[in-house]
Design an enzyme around this catalytic site. Structure first.
Site, short mmCIF file in Angstrom:
data_model
loop_
_atom_site.label_atom_id
_atom_site.label_comp_id
_atom_site.label_asym_id
_atom_site.label_seq_id
_atom_site.Cartn_x
_atom_site.Cartn_y
_atom_site.Cartn_z
N CYS A 68 0.84 -1.15 0.05
CA CYS A 68 -0.23 -0.19 -0.04
C CYS A 68 0.90 1.17 -0.02
CB CYS A 68 -0.87 -0.10 1.15
SG CYS A 68 -2.56 1.04 0.63
N HIS B 170 -3.82 -5.17 0.45
CA HIS B 170 -3.07 -5.69 1.62
C HIS B 170 -3.29 -7.11 1.96
CE1 HIS B 170 -2.52 -1.84 4.06
NE2 HIS B 170 -3.67 -1.24 3.40
N GLU C 231 -1.67 -9.18 3.44
CA GLU C 231 -1.59 -9.80 4.83
C GLU C 231 -3.02 -10.20 5.45
OE1 GLU C 231 -1.09 -6.74 4.06
OE2 GLU C 231 -1.32 -5.12 5.70
N1 GLN Z 1 -1.84 6.75 2.83
C1 GLN Z 1 -2.08 5.69 1.72
C2 GLN Z 1 -3.20 5.99 0.99
O1 GLN Z 1 -4.28 6.41 1.75
C3 GLN Z 1 -1.63 4.38 1.87
C4 GLN Z 1 -2.86 3.64 2.64
C5 GLN Z 1 -2.28 2.45 3.23
O2 GLN Z 1 -1.00 2.11 3.32
N2 GLN Z 1 -3.31 1.63 3.89
O3 GLN Z 1 -3.55 5.66 -0.13
#
Ligand code: GLN
Length: 543
Positions: free
Chosen positions: A384, A509, A511
C-alpha cells in the site's frame, strides 16, 4: 420456545482485559470447524465508536478489513486466520453501531411513540444483530469485548441472557475466560479474582457453563477444583489456557484437554474427532526451523506490533511454511533519514518490507529504504503506502522525475500518486477510502503471476490514493513493470522490477488473507527470497 435448532456460544472475559479472548474464540472455532460443524463468529464491542475505522492504531491496534469493506476489530483477523471463514460487515458491531441504529429507528418513528430504552430497544437490536451474524451457520461463537463489570458491557450481557431464553438454554453455552494470577509474595496462584468475576456474572443472571482459566504457569488441580466449587461449575467444565510460546499451539492445547469434545457434548452436537494435522504441521515447522532470517520492517508505528498484527502474522505464516525462524526488526523510518545510518541499519537484513501507513512522517526514510533494497538487490516488499513510495523512489531516481511525490504529502511537484475523484482528503474521515475486496488481473510473464499461479485474484484494500496514470508510460519506459491491474477502474495494483531477485509492491493488503496453514503467496515468495539471500550470505562466510 426454541426458534430454531442453531447453537450459540457466548464468550465473556473477567478479571482483566487482554486475556486473549479473541484467540480463545478463534481456537474453539478452529476445532469445531474441524469436527465438521458449520461455525460463524461474531465480535461485539462495547465501546461507543461506530466502528474502529477512525480509532488510532496506537489505541486499539490494527483495523482489520473484510472482503465486503468493513473496518473491524483486529480479533476478526484471528477468527479468519484460524478458520476457513470469510467474515463480513455483520461479524463485528459496537455499542455505537447499535445506538446509531436505534436512534435512526426512533427518528423514523419506528417505535410508534414509545419511550425508547436500553431494555428492550437496545437489547433487541443486539439480539437482532446476533441472529444476523449467525447467517447460514449451525453454530455461532459470539465474543463480548471488554471485561465483565465494565459499565459499557451491561446491555450486551443482558442481551445474551435474554437470547438464551429466546432460543432455549439447551442451545446456548456461556464460556467465561478468567485470569488466575500468580502472586509472587504468596508464591501461589490465586482463584479469588475469578470467583468474584463469576459472582458478578451471576448477579445479572448469567451462569457460566464453562470456565477457562488463563495463567502464566501450570494450574494445580486443587485450584481448578476450588474454582469449580465456588463458581458452581462442574470440575469437568473447568479448562485451562496456559501461556504458550506460539499462538498456533492454543487450539492443540484445548484439544488435548477435551475442550472441543466437552462443548459438543454440552450442546448435544455429535461429531467425529477433528482432523488437526494441519495445525500440528504448523507447530512442527515452527519448532524445527532450518535457518534464521532477519526482515527489516520500516514503519512509523514501529514499536507497536499490534498495529501491524495481520502483517506480523502473515510473515510468520510464510516463515513457518519456508521452515525458517523469522526475526522481525522494526525500524523507525525517521532513523533512516540520516543517510549515513541507512547502510548501518539495513546491511544486516535479508529482506526489507515497507508496510501500509498514513501521513508524511518518516516517508523520506522509507524511500531511502526502498532505494537501498533496489540498489543492493535485497528482497523488497512494499504494501500500500510501501508500494506508493516504491513508485516515487523509482520515479525520482530512475525515471528522471526528480520532483515525484504523493498528493497525500504535498500539492507541489509531479504527483505520481494522487487522490481519485471521491477520495479526497477533505472528505469526512471514515468512509472515504477504497475499502474491501477488488479484483485484480495479473499480467502474463510477470513474477507476480508466477507467484500466484493465477491470472485473476481478489485482494483487500484500505487506502485513498492511487498511482496517477498520467505518469505511467514514462515510468514503464524507465523499466518498472505493472504486473497487476484493476481492469474495471483502470488502476495500478501491483508493480515489480524485473532485474531484481524480489522487488514487488502492491496497492492492496495481502496480509489480511494469509492463514497459518495456507500462507499468502506474496509473503511466501518474499520470505523464500530472503531465505535464499541468507543461504548465499552463509555460503559467502564459509568461503
Ligand atoms: N496513505 C495511503 C493512502 O491512503 C496508503 C494507505 C495504506 O497504506 N493503507 O492511499
Amino acid at each position: 420456545m426454541a426458534k430454531n435448532n442453531k447453537k450459540y456460544i457466548f464468550i465473556t472475559g473477567g478479571v482483566v482485559s487482554s486475556l486473549g479472548k479473541g484467540l480463545a474464540s478463534a481456537s474453539i472455532a478452529a476445532l469445531l470447524e474441524r469436527r465438521g460443524i458449520k461455525v460463524n463468529l461474531l465480535k461485539m464491542d462495547p465501546y461507543i465508536n461506530v466502528d474502529p475505522g477512525t480509532m488510532s492504531p496506537t489505541q486499539h491496534g490494527e483495523v482489520f478489513v473484510t472482503d465486503d469493506g468493513a473496518e473491524t476489530d483486529l480479533d476478526l483477523g484471528h477468527y479468519e486466520r484460524f478458520t476457513s471463514l470469510t467474515l463480513t460487515k455483520t461479524s463485528n458491531f459496537t455499542t455505537g453501531r447499535v445506538y446509531l441504529q436505534v436512534i435512526e429507528n426512533e427518528r423514523e418513528g419506528k417505535y410508534l411513540g414509545k419511550t425508547v430504552q436500553v431494555v428492550p430497544h437496545i437489547t433487541d437490536e443486539i439480539k437482532r444483530r446476533i441472529h444476523l451474524a449467525t447467517q447460514e451457520a449451525d453454530l455461532l461463537l459470539g465474543e463480548i469485548g471488554g471485561t465483565v463489570g465494565d459499565i459499557e458491557s451491561l446491555p450486551f450481557l443482558e442481551a445474551i441472557r435474554q437470547f438464551a431464553g429466546d432460543v432455549g438454554k439447551e442451545n446456548v453455552l456461556f464460556i467465561h475466560l478468567v485470569l488466575i494470577p500468580y502472586i509472587s509474595a504468596a508464591g501461589e496462584l490465586k482463584s479469588k479474582p475469578a470467583q468474584h468475576s463469576v459472582k458478578e456474572l451471576r448477579e445479572i443472571g448469567l451462569y457460566p457453563d464453562i470456565i477457562l482459566c488463563r495463567s502464566d504457569r501450570e494450574i494445580d488441580k486443587s485450584i481448578l477444583e476450588k474454582i469449580s466449587l465456588f463458581c458452581n461449575v462442574s470440575k469437568h467444565n473447568v479448562f485451562h489456557s496456559i501461556d504458550v510460546d506460539t499462538i498456533y499451539k492454543v487450539p492443540l492445547e484445548f484439544h488435548k484437554q477435551g475442550f472441543d469434545e466437552k462443548i459438543t457434548e454440552l450442546l448435544g452436537m455429535w461429531t467425529g474427532r477433528p482432523s488437526i494435522q494441519d495445525l500440528e504441521k504448523v507447530v512442527y515447522n515452527y519448532e524445527n526451523p532450518l535457518r534464521k532470517i532477519r526482515i527489516g520492517i520500516v514503519g512509523k508505528y514501529t514499536e507497536l506490533i499490534e498495529s501491524y498484527k495481520s502483517l506480523d502474522e502473515a510473515m510468520r505464516h510464510a516463515a513457518i511454511a519456508n521452515q525458517v525462524k523469522l526475526q522481525n526488526i522494526y525500524i523507525d523510518a525517521e532513523d533512516l533519514e540520516n543517510k549515513d545510518e541507512v547502510e548501518k541499519i539495513l546491511s544486516n537484513v535479508h529482506g526489507i518490507l515497507v508496510p501500509g501507513g498514513f501521513g508524511q512522517r518518516g516517508t523520506e526514510g522509507k524511500i531511502l529504504a526502498v532505494k537501498y533494497a533496489r540498489e543492493n538487490k535485497i528482497p523488497f516488499f512494499g504494501i500500500c503506502l510501501g508500494m506508493q513510495l516504491a513508485m516515487i523512489e523509482f520515479a525520482r531516481n530512475i525515471a528522471g522525475i526528480k520532483d515525484a511525490n504523493s498528493e497525500e504529502f504535498t500539492q507541489d511537484g509531479s504527483l505520481i500518486v494522487h487522490y481519485m475523484k471521491g477520495q479526497s482528503k477533505d472528505g469526512v474521515k471514515g468512509g472515504t477510502m477504497r475499502l474491501g475486496a477488488y479484483n485484480c488481473h495479473l499480467v502474463d510473464g510477470t513474477n507476480v503471476k508466477r507467484i500466484y499461479g493465477d491470472a485473476n485474484i481478489s485482494e483487500r484494500h484500505r487506502h485513498r490514493l492511487e498511482v496517477n496514470n498520467d505518469y505511467l508510460n514514462k515510468l514503464k519506459e524507465a523499466g518498472i513493470v505493472v504486473s497487476g491491474i484493476n481492469k474495471d477502474l483502470n488502476l495500478v495494483e501491483v508493480i515489480e522490477l524485473p532485474d531484481h531477485p524480489h522487488f514487488i509492491g502492491c496497492q492492496y493488503h495481502p496480509e489480511f488473507k494469509s492463514k497459518p496453514f495456507c500462507p499468502h503467496p506474496l509473503f511466501y515468495s518474499f520470505i523464500k527470497s530472503a531465505d535464499q539471500l541468507a543461504v548465499s550470505k552463509e555460503n559467502e562466510e564459509r568461503l
